[in-house]
Structure formats: C-alpha cells, structure tokens
Design an enzyme around this catalytic site. Structure first.
Site, PDB file in Angstrom:
ATOM      1  N   SER A  12      43.386  39.906  15.421  1.00  0.00           N
ATOM      2  CA  SER A  12      43.420  38.708  14.579  1.00  0.00           C
ATOM      3  C   SER A  12      43.578  39.132  13.132  1.00  0.00           C
ATOM      4  O   SER A  12      43.143  40.216  12.740  1.00  0.00           O
ATOM      5  CB  SER A  12      42.111  37.934  14.719  1.00  0.00           C
ATOM      6  OG  SER A  12      41.064  38.611  14.041  1.00  0.00           O
ATOM      7  N   ASP A  13      44.183  38.280  12.320  1.00  0.00           N
ATOM      8  CA  ASP A  13      44.068  38.530  10.884  1.00  0.00           C
ATOM      9  C   ASP A  13      42.582  38.392  10.544  1.00  0.00           C
ATOM     10  O   ASP A  13      41.798  37.833  11.307  1.00  0.00           O
ATOM     11  CB  ASP A  13      44.936  37.549  10.069  1.00  0.00           C
ATOM     12  CG  ASP A  13      45.288  38.129   8.700  1.00  0.00           C
ATOM     13  OD1 ASP A  13      44.567  39.054   8.238  1.00  0.00           O
ATOM     14  OD2 ASP A  13      46.265  37.679   8.081  1.00  0.00           O
ATOM     15  N   CYS A  14      42.185  38.952   9.380  1.00  0.00           N
ATOM     16  CA  CYS A  14      40.752  39.158   9.183  1.00  0.00           C
ATOM     17  C   CYS A  14      39.983  37.853   9.020  1.00  0.00           C
ATOM     18  O   CYS A  14      40.251  37.075   8.119  1.00  0.00           O
ATOM     19  CB  CYS A  14      40.550  40.156   8.055  1.00  0.00           C
ATOM     20  SG  CYS A  14      41.262  41.723   8.602  1.00  0.00           S
ATOM     21  N   ALA A  34      40.184  35.434  11.149  1.00  0.00           N
ATOM     22  CA  ALA A  34      40.931  34.298  11.716  1.00  0.00           C
ATOM     23  C   ALA A  34      40.188  33.669  12.893  1.00  0.00           C
ATOM     24  O   ALA A  34      40.339  32.481  13.152  1.00  0.00           O
ATOM     25  CB  ALA A  34      42.333  34.735  12.145  1.00  0.00           C
TER      26      ALA A  34
END
Ligand SMILES: *[C@@H]1O[C@H](CO)[C@@H](O)[C@H](O)[C@H]1NC(C)=O
Ligand SMILES: *[C@@H]1O[C@H](CO)[C@@H](O)[C@H](O)[C@H]1NC(C)=O
Ligand SMILES: *[C@@H]1O[C@H](CO)[C@@H](O)[C@H](O)[C@H]1NC(C)=O
Ligand SMILES: *[C@@H]1O[C@H](CO)[C@@H](O)[C@H](O)[C@H]1NC(C)=O
Ligand SMILES: *[C@@H]1O[C@H](CO)[C@@H](O)[C@H](O)[C@H]1NC(C)=O
Ligand SMILES: *[C@@H]1O[C@H](CO)[C@@H](O)[C@H](O)[C@H]1NC(C)=O
Ligand SMILES: *[C@@H]1O[C@H](CO)[C@@H](O)[C@H](O)[C@H]1NC(C)=O
Ligand SMILES: *[C@@H]1O[C@H](CO)[C@@H](O)[C@H](O)[C@H]1NC(C)=O
Length: 779
Positions: A292-294, A296
């Site tokens: 995941s993006d951080c 997310a």
C-alpha cells in the site's frame, strides 16, 4: 499522510547518525542448527523453501510480517527487514536507507522527467543499473535494504501535479518504455533474464512500479490524494492510465507494485480485487508483492469510511490481494480481524508467500551476502567516476532546446569574454535534484559550470525561487550590462512543486518574469533563458520576446547539472532532448484538476489532456526540442496498403491494390486479440539525415494518426515508438521499426476493447507523413 510524511523525512535525516554496519540476512551459517531448516537450503525449490518457512510461523509472527518494518523472528534466525527504500533517480533518503559512515552519499541522477526527455532507452537502463549497483553495495555495507520503491510511472495528466517531475511524462508509450528499462536495470542479474524464467529469477535489487492506478493529484481545491475519488472511464483506463503498468509487469517483470491512496470509481485502489487480483495477477501474470502507499490502509476506514471498521479495512485489502501495509495499521488490527474471522490463515499465507518469495529472490535467505552474487560490491562502487559521468551524460541528453533565434547558441568562448549569470537557480545546489533525492556525491552549480568556460559576473536577481519582491532586480540588471552575453537561470524548486504540493498557477513564481523582462530590455547582447523545473511553465512572454534569443529547459538536472548546462551552452554537447509533456498556457488552470477525462468534451468546452487529446493552444508541444543541427526524415520502406482478408483466417499486406475484391473495404475492424493480427506485422524504414553543421544525437518519434472515420474518442495522434541516434554532421542513417498494426495502429473503444480499424492511417515523423490504406478483402 502529510504528518507522517514529515515524520519520515525527519527520521530519514536522523538516520544519518544511526548506522548498522552489517547487512540483514537470514540463515547465517554461524547460527548452528538454524541453517538446517529447509527454507535455508538453497538447493531446494524456492516455492518449497517459502512454504516451509511459512509453515513454521505462528499467527502473531505472520501478522508482524505484513508491515514495511517487518519484525525479526529470532527463534528461526530471521532478522527484521525494512521494505521501504527509495531510488527514483539515485539512492534516496527513506526509512531503510542510511547515509553516513561508509556511505556519506550516492550518485544523484537527473530527476526522472529530464531523463525521460532523452528518449533514450539505453540511458534509462544504464541509470537504473548504476543505481542498483549502488543499492546493492549499500545493502552489503548495512546501509540499505534491497527493495526499492521506484519507478513512479503514473501518467503526468495535469501540469499542476507536484509529482509530475517524478514521472517519465504524459505519454503511455514513453512511460511504459521507461518503466520496462528502469525496472530491468534495477532487477536484472548478470544476464538479462529471459521472459520464461523471470517470475522466480534472482534479483539484484527489487524494483516497484507505482502508484497503481490513476493517481496524479496531491491537493487541489479541498480534494486531497487521501480522499480523492478518481472518476475514470473504461476507455481512459485502458489506453492511458493502465498501459504503463501493464508494460512494467509483462515486459519489465517487476517484482513489486504499490497501490495508490485514491479511490477509483468509488473503490479504494488497495481494496480493489478487480485491479490487484484480476488485472495484475490473473490478466497480466504479475509475480511479486503489492504494498500500500503509506497509510493507505488506514484511510479505508479512518478517512473514506469505505470499510465499516478497522478490521474490515484489513480484511478488504488482504482479500483484494494486497500483501504489505506501509504503515502499522496491520499490526494494530489484523489480530482482531483474525479473531473475528474476517481474515484467515489462507489470506495471511497468500500475502506472506509473495513477500518471502521476493526476499528469497534477493538472496536474503541464502546466508552471508558476501559469498553471493554482488557480494563484492562495496564503497568503491558508490559515487564511482563511471556513475558520476553517467549522471552528467544523462543531464546532457535530456536538456531541451526550445528556442534559438539567430543561432545565438552555442556560445563561443572566443566572443564571450564575460558572461552574466543571473537568477534564483543560477547557483542552485539542492534545487538541481528535485524531490526524492539522496545526498549527492558532489554538486556543480550552473554558475560553477559556466566558470569552467569563461569569466562570469553573478547576481541572483531574486532572494529565492519564490521571488517575492523586486529588490534584487536592479542589481541584476546592472550585472547584465557588464557582460557579452546573459544567462538567466530561473524556474521552480520543491517549495513550488513536490509531493503533497500541486501548483495553482503555471506562471513563473513571484517577480521572476519581471526579472527576465527587465534584464532582457536593458541589454543588446544575447539573452539565454534556462528554465529549471519539473512541471511545465507558461513562458509565452519569453517565447514571443525577440530580445530573448534562446530558451532551454533543463528539468532538475541532478548533481552534475551545472556541467551539463554549460556543456550545452558552449556547444560541447549538442542538445537532443524533447519535451515529455505538453506545456499548457496559464488559462489551462481554469480546468478542474479533478477531471480525469483525457478526451475533450465539446459540450462543456473541456479541452482534453496531453498531446493525444488536447485541443487548445500550447506554449510548447510534447516532443518539441531543437538541435544545433537540423534533421530530415524520409520514409524509405513502408507499405502503402494493408489487406485484411476477412473470409478466411489468413491476412497479408502488399503494395498492390486488390480493389476488384473489395466491398465496404474500410468499414471493418479487428479486435487486438484477433489471430489475423500477427501476419499484418510489417517493417518500416526511415532515413534520418543530419543536414546541419554539428554532429548530434537525435530522437526519432514515430506517430500514428488514426483514420478520420475512427470512432469518436480516438486520439488525434499517438506515439508508436521512438529511438535515439547519433549522427555526424552531413551523415545519413536508416532506422527500422516493426509495426504491429493491432497494437500500434489501434485505438480503444468506449468499452475498453482495443481495435484496429480499416481506413486511411497516417504514420508521421516530424513533418513527413506516410499514408497507409487498410482495407478488407474478401476472397
Ligand atoms: C538440501 O536439500 C537437498 C535436496 O533435498 C538435500 O540433499 C540436502 O541434504 C539438504 N541440505 C541440508 C543441509 O539439509
Ligand atoms: C515498526 O514501527 C512501529 C511504529 O513505529 C514500531 O512500534 C515497531 O517497534 C517497529 N518494529 C520494528 C521491527 O522495527
Ligand atoms: C555558489 O554556490 C557554491 C556552493 O554552494 C558556493 O560555494 C559559492 O560561494 C556560491 N557562489 C556565489 C557567487 O554565491
Ligand atoms: C485559453 O485561451 C485560449 C486563447 O485565448 C483559448 O483558445 C482556450 O480555449 C483557453 N483555454 C481555456 C481552458 O480556457
Ligand atoms: C460531456 O459533458 C456532459 C456534461 O457534463 C456530459 O453529459 C457528457 O456525457 C460528456 N460527453 C462526453 C463524451 O464525455
Ligand atoms: C526521400 O526518398 C525519395 C525516394 O527514395 C527521394 O526521391 C527523396 O529525394 C528523398 N527525400 C529526402 C528529403 O531525402
Ligand atoms: C478459422 O479459424 C477457426 C479457429 O481456428 C476455425 O474454427 C475456422 O474453421 C477457420 N476458418 C477458416 C475459414 O479457415
Ligand atoms: C544513449 O545513452 C547511452 C548511455 O548513456 C549512450 O551511451 C548513448 O550514446 C546514447 N545514445 C545517443 C544516440 O545519444
């Protein structure tokens, strides 16, 4: 999240002092019984080793592996592992990267957008290869992990986007080609891997393509990337947003994908099983891990309430096919989700299999890294002369000459005794790097670069890039009047465009325009404007001002930027870069940044986006770029007609008309998957001649214009392929392309399917066109 991002930057800076001197690895040969585990046995199949390892873990241990700072499992001799390293254009500050001690710095290549402007696939590959050598060396020295979250291949949709600089630009073919070469340069073992063994092959370091998908907005008019719901048509998804990722997976064989913050038609990307499982893994055959993006994952409950509890958020992402949470949400909520039966061992093991497979492909479970491939890379491989030379070459290759009236460039050392160097970026150091940078080996500023050639007088003209007032302008004008030529280095920096910061205007900040105009009107000598920025700026005023003789765009040129700029200005390097993005006029900012449509809409006056669709005026176009020489093209070998045989399974192309056999000859199409596509493939030869006085490198951009009869929503033009060549003055060479019509000459329909239409197609290079009639023939 913004606050987290700040904390991480601080963490990254603090890490300078906190050094571990040993690489992290499992199956240490000195740890007695541990190396007898099957997962340590390198003569077993990787899949068996991964299965063995996972079978030994408790649920609690499994959950602690699902976050970027994966915990150690001491009873099995497994060390902790930080997954988060950045390497966008050189090893960069990030939680897993530590500068200091043995490794104070790393080579800083130009920001991606400038490298992309070279249109040189070999360069894309070589830069990534140099970065992975430095990355692997830093791993060996205990200064880095081996999983790098680069490249960023999102389409640069809107010129205001603060992260557009990180990408290869607006074109899906350019972005995809960049992605393939960058990923392979990072990942490939000594020999380029074959397409058949790519899935489980050894990795030099692991690359990752991000951010999947349709992510290209930080913050605009109250919309934040954390809560933005991108409304995207199937047509735009299939011919614009997804193709770079598909190339990255299928031809780059990337081992990591990052799902983005935004929602896509209502569904958070990290919880979208359609994307993560159906598209990526099933349709494209992705083998690797999805992170995941951080933070997310937390957004899915905390911000958008897509999930109705934290446990549901955790279940949603794991069931969708995500494997790793950048952040700590998983460690907080996966246990309770497991107890509540929302996730089970199958979900955990599926994710762990992907994660440990990548760690094992990197050799992190093979014992002492020093005894393995790349084990000898060390301090001398970082900031080596070779890499620093490549950083310089890359900047030279990317720089774009946009205007050169009266051939005032190149400057001659003979006639320019004193050069005035003016502007807020004239003596730039860190501003030359753009975002996602590390600590460079050294800097050569534009001023210092020019001083290698001539004597200079310097005046900043503005106190900063923001240039809030005009109090330094008079001094700059005075300086300009003392010289035989003036170089103004203006533009942007990361106070204007960066992660979390989109622009609201395309004009140069503050009083920069006033600085340029006042200097230009005060002198009678050549005035050269050097624009240092990632995103496009509206500099129509300078383009139209005859007192400004030349304009160069230099992106964020990296640590050697000053040398590159001066080599170009003094003709030591003949510029050959071409813009990888459309430069729109200021009034483009009237368009909502939230409008994800690529195609224009005549009923609303929406002009569309990028060279493929935009219908309005431009400041400079995608692909623009001059040279000190001039290049001419000619199609030398290309069919004039392509016959698609419709009554049997055979097709062919030929030069001759077969009109007696035709009926409704143009009104047909082939699906891109049609078995008749293959035989339609044809070779295309173009001669390129250098008609000017200088040797130079030149990128040939081959475009396609679909038939007029194509369905609405077809692009005005599309890039088929490109190649960069070097030509001596007066010489001529021939380039060959292989055209696969169903792929290169096709368009995407509203339902997302790709089709190749009959009719009159046009192939173009520069202003030379070749028409190709495509008809159906009934036997
Ligand atoms: C590793 O596996 C091979 C193949 O099964 C086996 O012959 C060998 O004994 C194993 N090595 C160790 C140290 O267990
Ligand atoms: C991971 O990060 C969290 C939050 O910062 C911290 O509590 C935890 O100790 C870290 N774990 C490891 C293995 O470093
Ligand atoms: C230019 O920048 C360099 C590096 O920061 C610095 O050493 C030098 O003094 C600056 N030159 C001028 C004229 O300000
Ligand atoms: C911007 O201005 C130009 C020229 O006046 C016009 O053609 C164009 O439609 C305008 N664009 C927008 C988005 O308003
Ligand atoms: C153009 O915009 C109108 C109004 O928003 C919308 O109803 C229509 O569907 C749009 N047309 C296209 C082709 O997107
Ligand atoms: C292009 O090729 C044609 C045919 O070979 C030739 O007649 C023509 O002169 C060429 N044009 C240029 C500009 O080289
Ligand atoms: C075309 O190919 C299909 C599938 O291979 C086959 O069933 C069909 O009979 C072929 N048609 C002709 C005209 O050869
Ligand atoms: C492309 O880049 C490579 C690597 O820097 C370089 O050796 C080559 O000369 C470049 N090609 C051209 C035509 O500029």
């Amino acid at each position: 999240m913004a606050s987290i991002a700040v904390v991480l930057v601080l963490q990254a800076l603090l890490c300078v002092t906190a050094l571990s001197a040993q690489p992290q690895y499992a199956c240490n040969p000195n740890s007695g019984s541990i190396q007898s585990y099957a997962f340590c046995n390198t003569s077993l199949d990787l899949t068996d080793r991964v299965r063995d390892l996972i079978s030994r873990l408790t649920v609690q241990e499994k959950i602690l592996q699902l976050v970027n700072n994966a915990s150690a499992i001491p009873r099995l001799g497994i060390t902790s592992y930080e997954w988060w390293q950045e390497a966008l254009h050189g090893i960069a500050y990030s939680p897993g990267v530590q500068f200091g001690g043995n490794v104070p710095s790393a080579t800083s290549f130009p920001q991606t957008i400038l490298t992309a402007a070279s249109f040189n696939t070999t360069l894309f590959y070589r830069i990534a290869q140099a970065i992975s050598t430095e990355g692997r060396a830093m791993y060996n020295l205990g200064n880095s992990g081996a999983t790098f979250w680069s490249p960023n291949i999102n389409i640069y949709r809107d010129p205001r986007w603060g992260r557009g600089q990180e990408t290869p630009g607006e074109d899906p073919v350019l972005s995809g080609t960049y992605g393939i070469n960058f990923v392979r340069g990072l990942q490939e073992d000594n020999e380029p891997y074959s397409d058949t063994n790519a899935g489980l092959s050894r990795l030099k370091v692991s690359a990752l393509c991000k951010h999947f998908t349709a992510y290209d907005l930080e913050s605009w008019n109250g919309a934040e990337r954390y809560n933005f719901n991108a409304l995207v048509t199937q047509q735009d998804l299939m011919d614009t947003y997804n193709p770079p990722f598909q190339s990255c997976v299928q031809e780059g064989h990337v081992s990591g994908i990052m799902c983005s913050y935004n929602r896509f038609n209502g569904v958070p990307n990290c919880a979208n099983s359609n994307f993560l499982t159906s598209t990526l893994r099933n349709d494209w055959g992705f083998i690797g891990y999805i992170v995941s993006d951080c933070d997310a994952v937390s957004l899915i409950y905390d911000v958008t309430k897509y999930a109705s509890s934290p446990e549901d958020a955790v279940a949603d992402v794991l069931k969708a096919g995500m494997d790793l949470n950048c952040g700590s949400y998983m460690t907080q909520h996966a246990q309770t989700a497991y107890q509540a039966g929302k996730i089970n061992d199958f979900d955990l093991d599926r994710a762990l299999t992907n994660l440990f497979t990548v760690r094992m492909r990197l050799g992190l479970f093979d014992g002492d890294p020093k005894t393995q491939p790349y084990g000898t890379l060390g301090k001398s491989d970082i900031c080596s002369d070779e890499h620093q030379q490549l950083a310089l070459e890359a900047a030279c290759q990317g720089i774009v000459l946009l205007k050169n009236e009266g051939r005032s460039l190149p400057l001659s050392q003979g006639s320019v005794k004193t050069l005035a160097v003016i502007g807020p970026n004239a003596n730039a150091t860190i501003n030359m790097l753009g975002n996602y940078h590390g600590n460079p080996c050294k800097y050569v500023t534009p001023l210092q670069g020019l001083q290698i050639y001539v004597s200079t007088v310097f005046s900043p003209g503005c106190a900063s890039v923001a240039c809030p007032d005009d109090h330094l302008i008079s001094a700059a004008v005075d300086t300009a009047t003392k010289a035989d030529a003036v170089v103004l280095v203006v533009g942007l920096d990361i106070t204007q465009e960066t992660e979390t910061l989109d622009r609201t205007s395309l004009l140069l900040p503050g009083q920069q325009q006033q600085l340029i105009t006042r200097v230009a009107s005060a002198v009678k000598v050549p005035v050269i404007l050097v624009i240092m920025c990632g995103g496009p700026v509206d500099i129509l005023f300078a383009k139209d001002d005859s007192r400004i003789s030349s304009i160069l765009w230099v992106g964020y040129p990296g640590e050697a930027g000053g040398v590159a700029i001066s080599q170009v200005l003094f003709g030591h390097y003949n510029p050959g870069g071409r813009l990888p993005v459309t430069w729109y006029p200021e009034n483009f900012t009237k368009i909502s940044m939230l409008d994800m449509n690529m195609r224009p809409n005549t009923s609303t006056g929406y002009p569309g986006r990028t060279h493929r669709f935009y219908t309005g005026p431009t400041v400079f176009q995608f692909g623009e770029g001059l040279s000190y020489s001039s290049f001419q093209y000619n199609f030398t070998s290309a069919p004039r007609q392509l016959n698609v045989i419709t009554s049997s399974n055979q097709s062919s192309w030929s030069e001759s008309q077969k009109s007696s056999h035709t009926r409704n000859a143009y009104s047909f199409f082939l699906q891109a998957e049609d078995s008749r596509c293959e035989v339609l493939q044809f070779p295309l030869k173009i001669t390129v001649s250098n008609r000017g006085p200088h040797a130079g490198s030149h990128s040939v951009l081959l475009y396609h214009t679909p038939p007029k009869s194509s369905p609405t929503g077809s692009p005005k033009q599309q890039l088929i392929e490109f190649t960069r060549l070097h030509l001596e003055a007066g010489s001529e060479t021939s380039v060959a392309f292989t055209i696969r019509p169903c792929n290169h000459l096709s368009t995407v329909r509203k339902d997302g399917s790709r089709v190749f239409h009959g009719g009159m197609h046009t192939l173009s290079v520069g202003d030379v066109h070749h028409h190709l009639r495509v008809m159906q023939v009934h036997w």
